[in-house]
Design a protein around this motif. Sequence first.
Motif, mmCIF file in Angstrom:
data_model
loop_
_atom_site.group_PDB
_atom_site.id
_atom_site.type_symbol
_atom_site.label_atom_id
_atom_site.label_comp_id
_atom_site.label_asym_id
_atom_site.label_seq_id
_atom_site.Cartn_x
_atom_site.Cartn_y
_atom_site.Cartn_z
ATOM 1 N N ALA A 160 0.862 -1.180 0.000
ATOM 2 C CA ALA A 160 0.000 0.000 0.000
ATOM 3 C C ALA A 160 0.899 1.231 0.000
ATOM 4 O O ALA A 160 1.892 1.285 0.695
ATOM 5 N N GLY A 161 0.550 2.193 -0.789
ATOM 6 C CA GLY A 161 1.345 3.402 -0.867
ATOM 7 C C GLY A 161 2.329 3.381 -2.023
ATOM 8 O O GLY A 161 2.790 4.427 -2.460
ATOM 9 N N ASP A 162 2.669 2.204 -2.551
ATOM 10 C CA ASP A 162 3.557 2.150 -3.711
ATOM 11 C C ASP A 162 2.856 2.727 -4.921
ATOM 12 O O ASP A 162 3.450 3.415 -5.740
ATOM 13 N N VAL A 163 1.572 2.369 -5.056
ATOM 14 C CA VAL A 163 0.775 2.941 -6.138
ATOM 15 C C VAL A 163 -0.468 3.562 -5.515
ATOM 16 O O VAL A 163 -0.804 3.274 -4.377
ATOM 17 N N GLU A 164 -1.118 4.426 -6.265
ATOM 18 C CA GLU A 164 -2.325 5.043 -5.752
ATOM 19 C C GLU A 164 -3.426 4.004 -5.628
ATOM 20 O O GLU A 164 -3.468 3.039 -6.380
ATOM 21 N N GLY A 203 -3.312 -14.625 -11.794
ATOM 22 C CA GLY A 203 -2.141 -14.968 -10.985
ATOM 23 C C GLY A 203 -1.781 -13.909 -9.979
ATOM 24 O O GLY A 203 -0.667 -13.892 -9.456
ATOM 25 N N VAL A 204 -2.726 -13.017 -9.713
ATOM 26 C CA VAL A 204 -2.447 -11.939 -8.764
ATOM 27 C C VAL A 204 -3.485 -11.978 -7.663
ATOM 28 O O VAL A 204 -4.653 -12.225 -7.915
ATOM 29 N N ALA A 205 -3.057 -11.735 -6.435
ATOM 30 C CA ALA A 205 -4.000 -11.714 -5.319
ATOM 31 C C ALA A 205 -3.838 -10.426 -4.534
ATOM 32 O O ALA A 205 -2.819 -9.746 -4.625
ATOM 33 N N LEU A 206 -4.885 -10.120 -3.771
ATOM 34 C CA LEU A 206 -4.864 -8.919 -2.947
ATOM 35 C C LEU A 206 -5.143 -9.313 -1.515
ATOM 36 O O LEU A 206 -5.989 -10.162 -1.256
ATOM 37 N N GLY A 213 -1.692 -7.691 7.394
ATOM 38 C CA GLY A 213 -0.312 -7.290 7.571
ATOM 39 C C GLY A 213 -0.133 -5.940 8.232
ATOM 40 O O GLY A 213 0.978 -5.472 8.421
ATOM 41 N N TRP A 214 -1.230 -5.274 8.548
ATOM 42 C CA TRP A 214 -1.117 -3.949 9.174
ATOM 43 C C TRP A 214 -1.691 -3.957 10.579
ATOM 44 O O TRP A 214 -2.028 -2.899 11.118
ATOM 45 N N PRO A 220 -3.929 -2.148 1.176
ATOM 46 C CA PRO A 220 -3.903 -3.386 0.400
ATOM 47 C C PRO A 220 -2.494 -3.741 -0.072
ATOM 48 O O PRO A 220 -1.709 -2.858 -0.400
ATOM 49 N N THR A 221 -2.209 -5.008 -0.074
ATOM 50 C CA THR A 221 -0.960 -5.495 -0.656
ATOM 51 C C THR A 221 -1.332 -6.363 -1.839
ATOM 52 O O THR A 221 -2.183 -7.246 -1.728
ATOM 53 N N VAL A 222 -0.731 -6.089 -2.980
ATOM 54 C CA VAL A 222 -1.028 -6.858 -4.187
ATOM 55 C C VAL A 222 0.197 -7.685 -4.541
ATOM 56 O O VAL A 222 1.306 -7.171 -4.570
ATOM 57 N N TYR A 223 -0.002 -8.970 -4.791
ATOM 58 C CA TYR A 223 1.172 -9.823 -5.028
ATOM 59 C C TYR A 223 0.823 -10.956 -5.965
ATOM 60 O O TYR A 223 -0.354 -11.305 -6.146
#
Lengths: 325, 279, 527
Positions: free
Chosen positions: C248-252, C264-267, C271-272, C499-502
């Motif tokens: 979170a914060g890396d992108v808007e 192939g991507v999850a959210l 973690g906070w 959110p963390t996207v990975y």
Amino acid sequence: MDRLIFLARRCIKAVLVILCVIAINFALIRAAPGDPATILAGEAGAVDAGFVERIRQDYGLDKPVPVQLLTYMKQLLTFDLGESYREHRPVKEIVLEKLPATLLLTLSAFVFSVIVGVSLGIAAARRAGSLLDTLITAGSLVFFAMPLFWIGLLAIVVFSMKLGWLPPYGMSTVGAEFTAWETMLDVARHLVMPAVTLGLFYVAIYTRVTRAAALEVMDQDFVKTARAKGVPEGRVWRRHILRNSVLPVITFISLQAGHILGGSVLIETVFAWPGIGRLAFDALFQRDYNLLLAVFFVSSVMVVLFNLIADFLYSLADPRIELQT
Amino acid sequence: MKHFLTRLLRQPAGAIGALMLLAIGVLALGAQWFYPGDPWAMVTDPNLPPLSPGYPFGTDMLGRDVAAGVAHGARVSLLIGTIATVVAVIVGTVLGAVAGYSGGWVDDFIMRFTEIFQTIPGFLLALLMVAIFGPSIYSIVGAIGVISWPAVARLVRAEFLSLRTRDFVKAAVLGGQSSARIVFRQILPNTLSPIVVAASLMMATAILLESAISFLGLGDRSMITWGFMIGAGRTTLLQSWWLSAVPGVAIFVTVLGLNLLGDALNQALSPRRREGASA
Amino acid sequence: MKKAIRQLAFALGTALFASVAFAQAPRDGGSLNLIVTPEPPTINLGNGKLGPSSFVGSKIYEGLISLTPKLEPIPRLAQSWTISPDGKVYTFKLRPGVKWHDGKPFTSADVLFSFKQYLPATFARTKLIMGQTASIEAPDDLTVVFTLKQPYPAFMYIFEATGGTIMPKHLYEGVTDYRTTQVNNTIVGTGPFKLGEWRRGAFIKLVKNTEYWDKGKPHLDNLFFHIVPDAVGRSIAFESGKVDAIRAGDVENFEIARLAAAPGVALTKAGWEFLQPIGFLNMNLRNKPIDDLRFRQAIAHAIDRQFIIKNIFSTFGEPVNGPFPGGYVFRDTTVETKYPYDPARAKALLDEMGLKPDADGTRVSLRLLPLPYGETWQRLAEYTRERLNAVGIKTTIVATDVPGWFSRASSGDFDLAYNFVYLLGDPAIGVSQTYLSTNQLNRGTAANIDGYVNRDVDALLIKAEQETNKTERAKLYSQIQKTLSHDLPILWTHQMVMPTVYRTKVKNLISTGLGMNENFADVWIGK
């Protein structure tokens, strides 16, 4: 001998100019609200009273500005550019890390724009008034009128995201283990978009200037004489016209030196190019005085150097010009 | 005058340039009429694409009308461009005239001063000034003016230097006219044409500079300008591309128009004059 | 019967075999690509506490403990610990056989050094909390005893890697100024990764610590932190596959939905749990008419916080009506005063105060200081301006950059200012700082910059810091929430959901309450 004296005098003047530049920037930078102490305190979240004052004392920020300036000038004599407040490293180290990247970018952009610009200008002048001429003039104007960062963003979206031809940002592929040759190729691939974007802006200028100068020279008597004498057209161009058209271009080049450095801030931001333009921008936002001042210093030196070289080339190209001092 | 206008508009560049600027000018002047109210107002659904009914250029993430923003932004961008140019021209002309006419150590001093300003990387200096005085219309205009005047000064000085030695000036001196009179009545009118040409190009640069400053986040937050809109829309480039594209086109049209007009002015005012640099 | 049992056994056996066969065992090897932005000034977690420094440094340095998502302590450099019944003595048994990256052994001397000398000089939060101790002693090489002056139940929370970074004493012999010494540029920790290469402006490479105390870990060979100054560039980095995860914060926020929708991507929103960021509007109580409760209530009614969460933060947020967000310990929503979106009510309150609109409709003029981090916060400021203008509070946005913001916020030079704060696991640490009347100006932006002075709340906060009985503590904090949510010294806008996207091939990316600030020893990359 004359030339050497000329150079020497210019060098001395240049040094004086740079010192004035430093003094002005020094004062200006400290005029900006907030100083490194406030930021460091703010970033720490919650601090105790006196924390800010202690930092200020550490960095000598509590002394009056003229005293700070003198201290700085003294350090400058030993080429000590001070320490960065944020990184606690010598500023010289930080600047030297990033300077090559900017030089690579700006020189490539510069070479690109001069070669392309002058060629287009000559081509337009040769066929003045034709469709090609109009196309070239109009086309170069188009790139001049578009905001640099806008072109950069569009280029990334088109060439990197949609077409996948070029890498989207950075100077090299992260984490790849390349041989020296592969590294060069890798950097070259990363260099294409930023350098061309930066260069396109100046292509317009050089095209116009070259075209105008060539047109004027073409009209001159000695050219007409050469043609009348039956000298082949190609020779006329190379020997006479080209040589004389280059003069105003050289003048413009020296004027653009400072601008290209400014443009590099935008390009380095958009393309994540690790150069001193972006370094200065970040330093400004963090009120990292020493770092910012150092970038101004390096840039000024580069501009002065550029001017000197341009003057020298000018005097070589046109022996009619007297070396003014 | 009429002769001049005909000459100007007869060139395709002049005509097109004038037309473009006219369009932008009308947009700017009529902004309040076309799009009454506050361009910042959140009027409708967010993130509408262009060519949506009623919103030809779409809306942004807060539901603000992009077309309204472009129209109102025209006023501010043109205003900033004009004032910054005027400031630069006045300062530059005064200094250049004094230097060119006086000669000697005055000339030397002013030229060194000018050189210092030309040595400092312009854009960085502008950013620094905006950071110092806080991002506002005034500081941006001032910053752009400060980095633009050296070019005008050099130009004017070169003109004055060459004109000073001309016969008509010598006659005026012999005739006992005061220096001020000579400068204003004799020399200055003859330097107007290169100044005007330079001014038109400078205005284009001023608009580009303002957009760059806003883009980097240092623009005035209370006034909507094209540069600000591009900067604000930058992070949504991959989804709401129109937020950055449309104001970019507006800048492009204006700057192009100014350049074409400047070229045409150059031709019209002095068909035999040397184009290009007088350093 | 026998046949049935055999069939059952066979079925069970198959099931067991299947579960073992298909349960993925961690794969060793590979590189994980992440983004760090902005480029940290240092990755020495001892004196670099900001987000980016913490993100990278937490893989190199360790604390005595880490924290589960429920904020229970997990052993790291401390193998076990006991707390005396009166809550004043904390005894930590340290892990034997741990080596620093330069080969020297880790002992209790390092812990003493860190908490008695190093951290109090470099980190205000730790200094404050160590100020609660009467003594810190090391009876032997593997034991450290902290004796407090009075009970402080939040004490454990300082020992995670950022607040309680264990530093190598042997490097700092003879150093007097821990904050500025060049020794800080030598990166030596005990963590699962070591510094490989830091190419300034390009990337930071961490490599596997083969001598890590947790045998078999870390699984990854390398960690690459890409440095990308531009927000669009960061989106592109993830979309084009160069980077495997974005924080979170890396992108808007408005990019997140699109990036997470790719195959192939999850959210994840986890973690906070430790940091618990909460966003709010600071209101300077020293300035009129902000000192009048009705005015602040009018502001609360004038802004639609649901709109803010939905449109400006792209649904990444939860409503809050007080200083405690959802999931925070001792939160009590039953005592909260709710101020719903109601512009008519806002106008009525302002009328009641005698603030009549003039010819332009302006009742009063205020300056709003936006948070200078990214476009989302700018939009928030612009939205707020519109909503407040609509009820007659003419708001001007003060344009400022980051240093300017710090300067003004910490010195009280503002009327309204947007801000967010990390709540750090326990209200003694995360909440007291903002509401204690003794913690006002020039102490950073998480302090009581509004100038709220309420002696009752002060007394309650101090009492609650020391109360060991959980039920009693809960009652105290309920009372505090009741008062604060009614008094509105601050207008809480939302609980920030980060959110963390990975990429789904990355396993165990977020497994503790520290989220991406964990040491990544457990992370591995599957097929």
